[in-house]
Design an enzyme around this catalytic site. Structure first.
Site, PDB file in Angstrom:
ATOM      1  N   PRO A 133       0.774  -1.248   0.000  1.00  0.00           N
ATOM      2  CA  PRO A 133       0.000   0.000   0.000  1.00  0.00           C
ATOM      3  C   PRO A 133       0.805   1.299   0.000  1.00  0.00           C
ATOM      4  CG  PRO A 133       0.027  -0.930   2.190  1.00  0.00           C
ATOM      5  CD  PRO A 133       0.738  -1.915   1.299  1.00  0.00           C
ATOM      6  N   CYS A 134       1.443   1.581  -1.114  1.00  0.00           N
ATOM      7  CA  CYS A 134       2.194   2.829  -1.244  1.00  0.00           C
ATOM      8  C   CYS A 134       1.269   4.047  -1.246  1.00  0.00           C
ATOM      9  CB  CYS A 134       3.074   2.799  -2.489  1.00  0.00           C
ATOM     10  SG  CYS A 134       2.206   2.425  -4.003  1.00  0.00           S
ATOM     11  N   HIS A 135      -0.013   3.843  -1.528  1.00  0.00           N
ATOM     12  CA  HIS A 135      -0.963   4.951  -1.526  1.00  0.00           C
ATOM     13  C   HIS A 135      -1.183   5.502  -0.114  1.00  0.00           C
ATOM     14  CE1 HIS A 135      -3.324   1.264  -0.919  1.00  0.00           C
ATOM     15  NE2 HIS A 135      -4.139   2.014  -0.193  1.00  0.00           N
TER      16      HIS A 135
END
Length: 165
Positions: A133-135
């Protein structure tokens, strides 16, 4: 990024646009939105939309987008990244749904507090969007910063997870 030569790819649809999924024998190696920055050259990859791991990843993404699943249960193959990139991607996996963090916090968590820019570069090159989850990474002041899949998608993912912007 160096991808394993036995990589197999397939496509699935999502509410945020078509997604390419790539797998190796070890696990999920890539999830990219069409048009995403740092999209690898896939011309030599085998294509099999019916590959069991691609189907499984597609099903899990569908459940995620439908709000039916908060986590993913897939083995990951992050071996295409450098040791530093892999450390950053592992740190991303520790960010729970509905939470956010900063690049500086990730730098500190991996024991390299001065590497904020390098962490930003590694986050931007994350090959497994959504699932790694880089977001969930924001600027130090809480501002939305770049997202390889586009800021509109980042906003949509955070809203889906209940993050108030």
């Amino acid at each position: 990024m160096k991808f394993h030569p036995s990589l197999v790819s397939g496509r699935v649809d999502s509410p945020l646009g078509p997604v390419v999924i790539a797998v190796t024998d070890q696990g999920l190696a890539g999830v990219w939105f069409d048009g995403q920055k740092h999209l690898p050259d896939m011309t030599d990859w085998a294509v099999d939309d019916a590959h069991p791991m691609i189907v499984r990843a597609g099903q899990q993404l569908t459940r995620y987008f439908n709000g039916e699943a908060a986590t993913f249960d897939m083995p990951l193959d992050l071996s295409g990244g450098t040791g530093f990139q892999q450390a950053v991607w592992q740190a991303l996996l520790a960010i729970p749904r509905g939470a956010t963090t900063s690049y500086g916090a990730i730098s500190a968590n991996i024991g390299n507090p001065a590497a904020v820019r390098a962490v930003g570069a590694a986050v931007g090159r994350n090959p497994v969007s959504v699932i790694v989850p880089c977001h969930r990474v924001l600027g130090s002041d809480g501002s939305l910063t770049g997202y390889a899949g586009g800021l509109d998608r980042k906003i949509a993912l955070l809203q889906l997870e209940g993050v108030l912007l």
